[in-house]
Design a protein around this motif. Structure first.
Motif, PDB file in Angstrom:
ATOM      1  N   ASN A 133       4.107  -4.187 -61.521  1.00 37.43           N
ATOM      2  CA  ASN A 133       3.496  -5.430 -62.136  1.00 37.43           C
ATOM      3  C   ASN A 133       2.045  -5.156 -62.423  1.00 37.43           C
ATOM      4  O   ASN A 133       1.320  -6.113 -62.316  1.00 37.43           O
ATOM      5  N   GLY A 134       1.717  -4.055 -63.153  1.00 37.29           N
ATOM      6  CA  GLY A 134       0.740  -3.992 -64.035  1.00 37.29           C
ATOM      7  C   GLY A 134      -0.591  -3.757 -63.086  1.00 37.29           C
ATOM      8  O   GLY A 134      -1.576  -3.275 -63.874  1.00 37.29           O
ATOM      9  N   ASP A 135      -0.761  -4.140 -62.085  1.00 41.27           N
ATOM     10  CA  ASP A 135      -1.753  -3.725 -61.200  1.00 41.27           C
ATOM     11  C   ASP A 135      -1.910  -3.139 -59.842  1.00 41.27           C
ATOM     12  O   ASP A 135      -3.004  -2.599 -59.412  1.00 41.27           O
ATOM     13  N   GLU A 136      -0.591  -2.891 -59.414  1.00 44.50           N
ATOM     14  CA  GLU A 136      -0.622  -2.317 -58.386  1.00 44.50           C
ATOM     15  C   GLU A 136      -0.334  -0.731 -58.711  1.00 44.50           C
ATOM     16  O   GLU A 136       0.836  -0.321 -58.988  1.00 44.50           O
ATOM     17  N   VAL A 137      -1.349   0.140 -58.615  1.00 41.64           N
ATOM     18  CA  VAL A 137      -1.354   1.309 -59.035  1.00 41.64           C
ATOM     19  C   VAL A 137      -0.973   2.245 -58.026  1.00 41.64           C
ATOM     20  O   VAL A 137      -1.923   2.336 -56.856  1.00 41.64           O
ATOM     21  N   HIS A 138       0.117   3.147 -58.142  1.00 38.16           N
ATOM     22  CA  HIS A 138       0.271   4.058 -56.845  1.00 38.16           C
ATOM     23  C   HIS A 138      -0.044   5.549 -57.486  1.00 38.16           C
ATOM     24  O   HIS A 138       0.750   5.957 -58.614  1.00 38.16           O
ATOM     25  N   GLY A 139      -0.929   5.987 -57.324  1.00 47.56           N
ATOM     26  CA  GLY A 139      -1.335   7.737 -57.830  1.00 47.56           C
ATOM     27  C   GLY A 139      -1.066   8.436 -57.045  1.00 47.56           C
ATOM     28  O   GLY A 139      -1.076   8.432 -55.705  1.00 47.56           O
ATOM     29  N   GLN A 140      -0.899   9.784 -57.644  1.00 43.45           N
ATOM     30  CA  GLN A 140      -0.486  10.958 -56.856  1.00 43.45           C
ATOM     31  C   GLN A 140       0.775  10.646 -56.040  1.00 43.45           C
ATOM     32  O   GLN A 140       0.540  10.983 -54.694  1.00 43.45           O
ATOM     33  N   THR A 141       1.658   9.787 -56.139  1.00 40.07           N
ATOM     34  CA  THR A 141       2.636   9.519 -55.386  1.00 40.07           C
ATOM     35  C   THR A 141       3.882  10.408 -55.349  1.00 40.07           C
ATOM     36  O   THR A 141       3.716  11.455 -55.845  1.00 40.07           O
ATOM     37  N   THR A 142       4.734   9.977 -54.414  1.00 44.10           N
ATOM     38  CA  THR A 142       5.933  10.903 -54.141  1.00 44.10           C
ATOM     39  C   THR A 142       7.094  10.127 -54.225  1.00 44.10           C
ATOM     40  O   THR A 142       7.155   8.825 -54.043  1.00 44.10           O
ATOM     41  N   LYS A 143       8.502  10.664 -54.237  1.00 41.35           N
ATOM     42  CA  LYS A 143       9.597  10.014 -54.213  1.00 41.35           C
ATOM     43  C   LYS A 143       9.618   9.245 -52.894  1.00 41.35           C
ATOM     44  O   LYS A 143       9.826   7.811 -53.004  1.00 41.35           O
ATOM     45  N   GLU A 144       9.109   9.512 -51.669  1.00 42.37           N
ATOM     46  CA  GLU A 144       9.389   8.911 -50.386  1.00 42.37           C
ATOM     47  C   GLU A 144       8.431   7.785 -50.285  1.00 42.37           C
ATOM     48  O   GLU A 144       8.627   6.644 -50.108  1.00 42.37           O
TER      49      GLU A 144
END
Lengths: 174, 627
Positions: A133-144
């Motif tokens: 939704n535009g503002d919840e950024v998940h950086g360096q994320t993984t599948k899990e």
């Protein structure tokens, strides 16, 4: 005037109906309806005194606009170069699997989630990136991690729904 | 409201006095990357701690007078070292704390701010020696940088016009308004050798000259902030971290060519940049730096902000103009060039964000200073977005002409996880790939063009030996095919045709004839397309064919993917020496291709295997291997 179009008229008027503001008008309209329904496009055209084809042409040209209903949560998987070489595609697939999206389907049938890819969010230093939704950024994320984040939203929504239905139940009893 | 040059200078002095009275300044990075990692909460915590110690706090609001030395906390723009975020810089020493968590704030505050002791564990630790590095400037990532466009990013509060003015902001504007004629400004920019930083590399001064000479009362300046190249984010960083510099650059351009109105076109994917720019424009208007009779001169300038709606082709000048006019963003043939007939038919200058951000420094320090940086035909600096499989990702601004090796290895710290360098993709989907043999190639406009690549917007994606170059070419082709606006046939049909061929090659259906067909088609699209998107779209294919032909040949001839990426070309095998015979893979295989007795090594029937990869992702013993 149909009450449904009242807000629409407000948006058009705030831009003084200027044709050069068509993109901005459609952006605001989409924010209101979450997508651009056909009757809305026709209304915009009539109110601005331009052809429906012009409005339709602009609405279909830009990837930000959607002519089909989208989910409450829009999950955008960045597939820019940096994210791509750090494995954004497996993340995209894992998300689709966990939300049980059939091939070609981008929105869940309960209209909760839409999963899309986006060319580049400009957060390449944090690749791979997923934005909800535009503002919840998940950086360096993984599948899990991202599947977990989505599952969390699902359970929050379920709780909310249970709460609402139990409240409704109370009212009925009373 | 600043009504004259003297008032601007007085305002600057006052702002400087205040800043100099600050004993310690805490700058918390509020770029997109750090915000995503929670930097705003960290900033709030610092603020809260300061509020609890009113004797330390100093208020930068100019209305309030104060006399004591103190501590001040502010947000800052992007430092460019996004991977190490959230970043907290403490001045005056320029200490940089990396990967700061909310729980670390109290310790930094107590130790560094109150007791003047470093919090060593949060300092950057050298990649090789693991020893802590205290100041930002000593970190190898920053040591070799030379910052002009990014000079203020991470050093000032982007939401504070005082901060910008204190750092020489709007001094160039005041200089041109009262000391230089428009022709002198153009001459200065011509002499500086500045070339467009958005990709084309056209001399900025020469472009201005066309618009200056074009007839017409009304002229426009457009700032191109439609940074669509995947893998580039320097424009975002400048717009977010130093928005007033972009505004000042546009005003210098406006004064030079005789324009009184400007548009900033920002892509929709950059909400924070839009917010900061809107705020900056509003404060500039309030301070009298935008509007009519600026600083008491007869120069007027206003700025509008337009948000894009997600179309890569809108980075092309004529398409961008169509988009501002509210239409489908499709390019039109040139000439006439926008400098002659652009927005609503008026002469229009379109400059990229980074180009504009260089202008204030050129005017202030002179063309001679600027042209002494870099190499003869490519002067000044260029910002590269270092990403991919490099140890340190982020933004680096370096003098033109630094070698690829210096950027990837000295600044970027080499490859992560001990991977072996294979290639870099430079300049996004319009650019090309460079290989190990180019490590000593100086990165400037002309050297890169000779190697078949281009500076482009400056995206630099590093790839290790486990990246399949054919798959990378397919990735870029998929991107441009999707973004092709469909107006001209070579681009619309050609990119589709190339994508089909590449799809066939990576799935094992390609032939050697396909390679020559691909090459032929690429050249047709390059020659026949209407705009820059189509003309440069084949570059990734052409450069990978040139430098990694053997990899293509392995795909079509031996049906093998040497990097082990293209799934359809992999053979899955079970290593009998490590297989425990648990039967999990056998149970999960959707094609019933795995057989074997319990507690005995299993095997895969290659005829039945559909190469879905389920077994390899589920095996607990790593017994499933690919060729």
């Amino acid at each position: 005037m149909d009450r449904k179009f009242e807000r629409l008229q407000e948006i058009i008027e705030s831009h003084e109906g200027r044709v050069s503001h068509l993109i901005a008008i459609l952006q605001e309209v989409q924010e209101e309806y979450r997508y651009l329904p056909e009757e809305v496009l026709t209304y915009v055209a009539t109110a601005m005194d331009i052809s429906p084809a012009t409005v339709y042409g602009v609405a279909t040209f830009y990837s930000q606009f959607s002519l089909v209903p989208r989910g409450k949560y829009i999950v955008r998987v960045c597939d820019g170069t940096a994210c791509h070489v750090r494995g954004s595609e497996p993340i995209h697939q894992a998300l689709r699997e966990s939300l049980e999206l059939a091939s070609g389907q981008t929105t869940t049938s309960d209209m909760q989630f839409t999963v899309e890819t986006v060319s580049c969010l400009g957060a390449c230093g944090l690749a791979p990136v997923v934005v909800i939704n535009g503002d919840e950024v998940h950086g360096q994320t993984t599948k899990e991690a991202i599947v977990k984040a989505v599952k969390k939203i699902v359970s929050q929504e379920q709780q909310e729904e249970n709460k609402n239905s139990s409240e409704m139940g109370c009212c009925q009893n009373a | 409201m600043l009504r004259s040059r003297a008032e601007l200078n007085a305002f600057k002095e006052k702002a400087l006095t205040k800043i100099n009275s600050i004993e310690k300044r805490i700058l918390v990075c509020a770029g997109t990357g750090c915000v995503a990692n929670g930097s705003l909460k960290i900033f709030d915590r610092f603020k809260q701690l300061l509020n609890e110690r009113p004797e330390l706090a100093v208020d930068l609001e100019l209305q309030k007078e104060h006399s004591h030395q103190g501590v001040d906390a502010h947000i800052s723009g992007c430092h460019g070292f996004c991977q190490m975020g959230p970043l907290v810089r403490i001045e005056p020493r320029g200490t940089l704390y990396c990967k700061v968590q909310l729980d670390d704030v109290v310790e930094i505050f107590e130790e560094h701010i109150i007791n003047n002791r470093l919090v060593t564990r949060l300092l950057y630790h050298d990649y090789q020696s693991q020893s802590p590095v205290e100041t930002q400037d000593e970190i190898p990532f920053y040591k070799n940088q030379f910052r002009i466009a990014l000079a203020n990013c991470g050093r000032i509060d982007p939401d504070s016009i005082e901060d910008y003015i204190a750092h020489d902001g709007y001094q160039s504007l005041s200089r041109v308004l009262f000391e230089m004629t428009p022709d002198e400004v153009i001459r200065e920019v011509l002499d500086s050798g500045l070339r467009g930083r958005g990709g084309g590399g056209f001399p900025t001064g020469r472009k201005w000259l066309f618009a200056r000479e074009a007839s017409g009362e009304k002229k426009y300046i457009i700032c191109n902030g439609d940074e669509g190249d995947p893998g580039a984010f320097m424009d975002r960083s400048v717009m977010e971290g130093d928005p007033h510099r972009v505004i000042e650059g546009m005003m210098l351009a406006g004064y030079a060519v005789g324009a009184d109105e400007g548009y900033i076109y920002v892509r929709a994917e950059y909400p924070l940049a839009v917010k900061r720019l809107r705020h900056a424009v509003a404060t500039a208007v309030k301070s009298g730096l935008l509007g009519e009779n600026i600083l008491g001169s007869d120069f007027n300038f206003k700025i509008n902000i337009k948000e894009g709606a997600g179309a890569f082709v809108c980075g092309e000048e004529t398409a961008l103009i169509a988009s501002i006019e509210g239409e489908r963003g499709m390019p039109r043939p040139r000439p006439p060039f926008p400098a002659v007939s652009g927005l609503w038919g008026c002469p229009t200058i379109i400059n990229n964000v980074e180009t504009l951000a260089n202008l204030p420094a050129i005017v202030l320090k002179g063309a001679e200073w600027f042209s002494s940086i870099g190499v003869s035909t490519s002067t000044g600096t260029k910002t590269f977005a270092l990403a991919g499989q490099v140890a340190h990702t982020g933004l680096v601004e370096v003098p033109m002409g630094l070698t690829l090796k210096e950027i990837v290895f000295d600044i970027g710290g080499g490859l992560r996880d001990n991977k072996v360098f294979k290639a870099v993709q430079i300049g996004g989907p319009s650019g090309g790939c460079l290989t190990r043999e180019h490590l000593d190639l100086p990165l400037d406009y002309d050297s890169l063009q000779m190697a078949g690549a281009m500076v482009g917007s400056g995206g630099l994606v590093v790839m290790g030996e486990d990246t399949c170059m054919v798959e990378v070419a397919k990735f870029f082709m998929g991107f441009v095919q999707n973004e092709s606006c469909g107006k001209c046939v070579p681009c619309r049909e050609g990119t589709r045709g190339m994508l089909e061929l590449l799809n066939r090659i990576v799935t094992g259906g390609g032939t050697e004839e396909d390679l020559s067909l691909l090459e032929e088609l690429a050249l047709i699209v390059k020659d026949g397309s209407l705009c820059g998107l189509g003309k440069t779209a084949p570059n990734p294919v052409l450069t990978t064919l040139k430098y990694f032909r053997s990899e293509y040949e392995a795909h079509v001839r031996d049906k093998k993917c040497p990097a082990g990426v293209c799934k359809d070309l992999l053979d899955y095998r079970i290593d009998p020496s490590t297989c425990k015979g648990c039967g999990l893979c056998k149970k999960l295989c959707p094609a019933d291709a795995i057989s074997g007795e319990r507690k005995e090594p299993h095997w895969i029937d290659q005829e039945k295997c559909i190469k879905c990869g389920t077994c390899i992702s589920k095996c607990k013993f790593g017994s499933i291997v690919t060729n």
